[in-house]
Design a protein around this motif. Structure first.
Motif, PDB file in Angstrom:
ATOM      1  N   GLY A 296       0.803  -1.224   0.000  1.00  0.00           N
ATOM      2  CA  GLY A 296       0.000   0.000   0.000  1.00  0.00           C
ATOM      3  C   GLY A 296       0.835   1.271   0.000  1.00  0.00           C
ATOM      4  O   GLY A 296       0.577   2.192  -0.764  1.00  0.00           O
ATOM      5  N   ILE A 297       1.874   1.300   0.822  1.00  0.00           N
ATOM      6  CA  ILE A 297       2.686   2.522   0.938  1.00  0.00           C
ATOM      7  C   ILE A 297       3.352   2.841  -0.400  1.00  0.00           C
ATOM      8  O   ILE A 297       3.331   3.969  -0.887  1.00  0.00           O
ATOM      9  CB  ILE A 297       3.752   2.353   2.053  1.00  0.00           C
ATOM     10  N   HIS A 298       3.929   1.807  -1.019  1.00  0.00           N
ATOM     11  CA  HIS A 298       4.608   2.026  -2.304  1.00  0.00           C
ATOM     12  C   HIS A 298       3.609   2.388  -3.403  1.00  0.00           C
ATOM     13  O   HIS A 298       3.862   3.264  -4.225  1.00  0.00           O
ATOM     14  CB  HIS A 298       5.394   0.775  -2.706  1.00  0.00           C
ATOM     15  N   GLN A 299       2.471   1.693  -3.395  1.00  0.00           N
ATOM     16  CA  GLN A 299       1.482   1.958  -4.451  1.00  0.00           C
ATOM     17  C   GLN A 299       0.999   3.400  -4.379  1.00  0.00           C
ATOM     18  O   GLN A 299       0.925   4.100  -5.392  1.00  0.00           O
ATOM     19  CB  GLN A 299       0.306   0.994  -4.307  1.00  0.00           C
ATOM     20  N   ASP A 300       0.707   3.843  -3.179  1.00  0.00           N
ATOM     21  CA  ASP A 300       0.238   5.216  -3.005  1.00  0.00           C
ATOM     22  C   ASP A 300       1.299   6.202  -3.519  1.00  0.00           C
ATOM     23  O   ASP A 300       0.999   7.136  -4.256  1.00  0.00           O
ATOM     24  CB  ASP A 300      -0.048   5.449  -1.506  1.00  0.00           C
ATOM     25  N   GLY A 301       2.565   5.921  -3.173  1.00  0.00           N
ATOM     26  CA  GLY A 301       3.668   6.790  -3.607  1.00  0.00           C
ATOM     27  C   GLY A 301       3.835   6.803  -5.115  1.00  0.00           C
ATOM     28  O   GLY A 301       4.005   7.865  -5.725  1.00  0.00           O
ATOM     29  N   VAL A 325      -0.064  -4.021  -8.393  1.00  0.00           N
ATOM     30  CA  VAL A 325      -0.580  -5.372  -8.179  1.00  0.00           C
ATOM     31  C   VAL A 325      -1.465  -5.356  -6.939  1.00  0.00           C
ATOM     32  O   VAL A 325      -1.050  -4.877  -5.884  1.00  0.00           O
ATOM     33  CB  VAL A 325       0.592  -6.366  -7.974  1.00  0.00           C
ATOM     34  N   LEU A 326      -2.666  -5.871  -7.072  1.00  0.00           N
ATOM     35  CA  LEU A 326      -3.582  -5.851  -5.930  1.00  0.00           C
ATOM     36  C   LEU A 326      -3.394  -7.088  -5.059  1.00  0.00           C
ATOM     37  O   LEU A 326      -3.603  -8.220  -5.505  1.00  0.00           O
ATOM     38  CB  LEU A 326      -5.030  -5.763  -6.426  1.00  0.00           C
ATOM     39  N   THR A 327      -2.979  -6.847  -3.830  1.00  0.00           N
ATOM     40  CA  THR A 327      -2.818  -7.931  -2.852  1.00  0.00           C
ATOM     41  C   THR A 327      -3.429  -7.460  -1.540  1.00  0.00           C
ATOM     42  O   THR A 327      -3.857  -6.299  -1.426  1.00  0.00           O
ATOM     43  CB  THR A 327      -1.332  -8.252  -2.593  1.00  0.00           C
ATOM     44  N   ALA A 328      -3.404  -8.327  -0.538  1.00  0.00           N
ATOM     45  CA  ALA A 328      -3.957  -7.946   0.765  1.00  0.00           C
ATOM     46  C   ALA A 328      -3.162  -6.805   1.412  1.00  0.00           C
ATOM     47  O   ALA A 328      -3.606  -6.227   2.407  1.00  0.00           O
ATOM     48  CB  ALA A 328      -3.980  -9.161   1.680  1.00  0.00           C
ATOM     49  N   ARG A 329      -1.994  -6.496   0.866  1.00  0.00           N
ATOM     50  CA  ARG A 329      -1.195  -5.375   1.396  1.00  0.00           C
ATOM     51  C   ARG A 329      -1.526  -4.064   0.693  1.00  0.00           C
ATOM     52  O   ARG A 329      -0.951  -3.026   1.002  1.00  0.00           O
ATOM     53  CB  ARG A 329       0.310  -5.650   1.248  1.00  0.00           C
ATOM     54  N   SER A 330      -2.402  -4.105  -0.311  1.00  0.00           N
ATOM     55  CA  SER A 330      -2.725  -2.881  -1.060  1.00  0.00           C
ATOM     56  C   SER A 330      -3.661  -1.988  -0.268  1.00  0.00           C
ATOM     57  O   SER A 330      -4.451  -2.464   0.555  1.00  0.00           O
ATOM     58  CB  SER A 330      -3.406  -3.243  -2.385  1.00  0.00           C
ATOM     59  N   GLY A 331      -3.616  -0.708  -0.591  1.00  0.00           N
ATOM     60  CA  GLY A 331      -4.484   0.255   0.098  1.00  0.00           C
ATOM     61  C   GLY A 331      -5.584   0.763  -0.829  1.00  0.00           C
ATOM     62  O   GLY A 331      -5.732   0.313  -1.967  1.00  0.00           O
ATOM     63  N   ARG A 332      -6.345   1.732  -0.318  1.00  0.00           N
ATOM     64  CA  ARG A 332      -7.468   2.293  -1.081  1.00  0.00           C
ATOM     65  C   ARG A 332      -7.004   2.975  -2.369  1.00  0.00           C
ATOM     66  O   ARG A 332      -7.684   2.905  -3.393  1.00  0.00           O
ATOM     67  CB  ARG A 332      -8.213   3.323  -0.215  1.00  0.00           C
TER      68      ARG A 332
END
Ligand code: KIV
Ligand code: ZN
Length: 395
Positions: A296-301, A325-332
């Motif tokens: 989530g942190i990286h995706q948001d960045g 990539v959507l995984t359980a670690r991904s955010g909104r």
């Protein structure tokens, strides 16, 4: 800015790997792509090793005229003759000959003396020079060879006419400071070193091949021997894509290569499929995950600004986009971004509902792919969001 010559040995050192064997026609296809990629030298094979390898070198020489074509030989007259014969139609032929120089090789491989090794090295280079002007000498296991002795060997072969001196870390033994000190030692202590190009040839047994090659160019080497995807004996050779991109991204104020980096991804896939050698997903530059973001942190960045988590623009290596990539670690942020990509623009309240549903699916799977996502969102819009103004933007 100084040019670093890229010497590709995918078709020789890379192809020595069990299961990677290519027939001459397959080799030609890859050689043509290497030429398009912009490498300077193609090591096409070891002609004495088999009739097919001889044929492949011969065919590549006939087909590719604007690159140096190199053939390997041991410091053995018959090898050199066969290499020369395979190169006879090359516009720019190079014979690559050499012998082991480490104490281990001298004692246990050749059962001889350091002095006799020097004589054999000189004779091999002189003999190769009777066939071609461009002769590269390799001091096998130079990585474990005493620097003073190595300098004596290199001085002798340059005097005998070697145009390129290859300093292989055959067993991938050296640390970057040791390998670069070795190159600097040769640069500073070998008489006539300016008459030859110093080449690196690093194996990856300790995962140091790229670091060693780069440290070497900072200390006088001007040719790097490497393979696509780092294929090669044991843990492989220096990966071409890694050194090319390191030079392009980090050392562009000092060095350049003629490689067109946008073709790297395509050639990586071609070599991987042709040689049935899978590329590990986390492989630098060409791995499946090299431009994929899943936490989530990286995706948001990355969604806010790609450079937050990427030092290379994927387009520069022929990858058309970074992937979220959507995984359980991904955010909104990632869910909203991917939902938009598959045609659903979500309001804040819808995103909250969708996110809860997404997490319950993602927790049971490694990844929520495009199909899963589309089906989840279609279901939500048909059943949960049907009273609301539907912002669906179906493409
Ligand atoms: O690793 C090595 O030393 C080699 C030589 C034959 C150049 O591949
Ligand atoms: Zn090698």
């Amino acid at each position: 800015m100084e040019k670093i010559q890229i010497f590709d040995t995918s078709l020789r050192d890379g192809e020595q790997v069990p299961g990677c064997k290519l027939n001459p026609n397959e080799k030609i296809i890859i050689a043509k792509e290497l030429a398009k990629l912009g490498v300077d030298i193609i090591e096409a094979g070891f002609p004495i090793s088999s009739p097919n390898d001889f044929k492949a070198v011969d065919m590549i020489c006939r087909e590719i005229s604007d690159k140096t074509i190199c053939a390997l030989s041991r410091a053995v007259e018959k090898d050199i003759e066969v290499a020369a014969e395979s190169l006879k139609n090359a516009k720019r032929p190079r014979i690559h000959t050499g012998i082991g120089t480490s104490e281990l090789h001298i004692k246990y491989k050749f059962n001889t003396t350091p002095e006799k090794i020097i004589q054999r090295a000189i004779s091999a280079v002189k003999y190769a020079k009777t066939f071609v002007e461009d002769v590269e000498f390799y001091a096998e296991d130079a990585g474990r060879t005493n620097n003073e002795y190595l300098a004596t060997v290199i001085e002798a072969v340059i005097k005998a006419g070697a145009t390129v001196v290859n300093i292989p870390d055959t067993t991938g033994y050296c640390l970057p400071n040791e390998y670069s000190e070795k190159i600097a030692y040769l640069r500073d202590n070998v008489k006539g070193i300016h008459k030859a190009v110093i080449s690196t040839h690093c194996h990856n047994d300790l995962g140091m091949a790229t670091a060693n090659s780069i440290a070497a160019i900072e200390n006088g080497a001007r040719q790097i021997e490497c393979t696509i995807n780092g294929i090669g004996e044991r843990a492989g050779n220096t990966a071409l894509e890694e050194v090319v991109m390191t030079i392009k991204q980090r050392l562009h104020d000092k060095f350049y290569t003629d490689v067109n980096s946008t073709l790297l991804n395509k050639l990586s896939k071609m070599v991987s499929e042709g040689m049935s050698m899978m590329v590990q997903p986390n492989k630098a530059i060409v791995g499946e995950n090299a431009f994929a973001h899943s936490s989530g942190i990286h995706q948001d960045g990355v969604i806010k600004k790609r450079e937050n988590y990427e030092i290379i623009n994927p387009l520069d290596v022929g990858v058309d986009h970074s992937s979220i990539v959507l995984t359980a670690r991904s955010g909104r942020a990632a869910l909203a971004y991917r939902a938009k990509q598959v045609g659903f623009d979500l309001f804040k309240t819808q995103l909250d509902v969708a996110y809860n549903k997404f997490i319950s699916i993602a927790d049971k799977r490694k990844e929520v792919n495009e199909e899963d996502l589309t089906s989840m969102l279609t279901d939500l819009f048909e059943n949960n969001f049907k009273e609301e103004l539907n912002p669906i933007t179906v493409r």
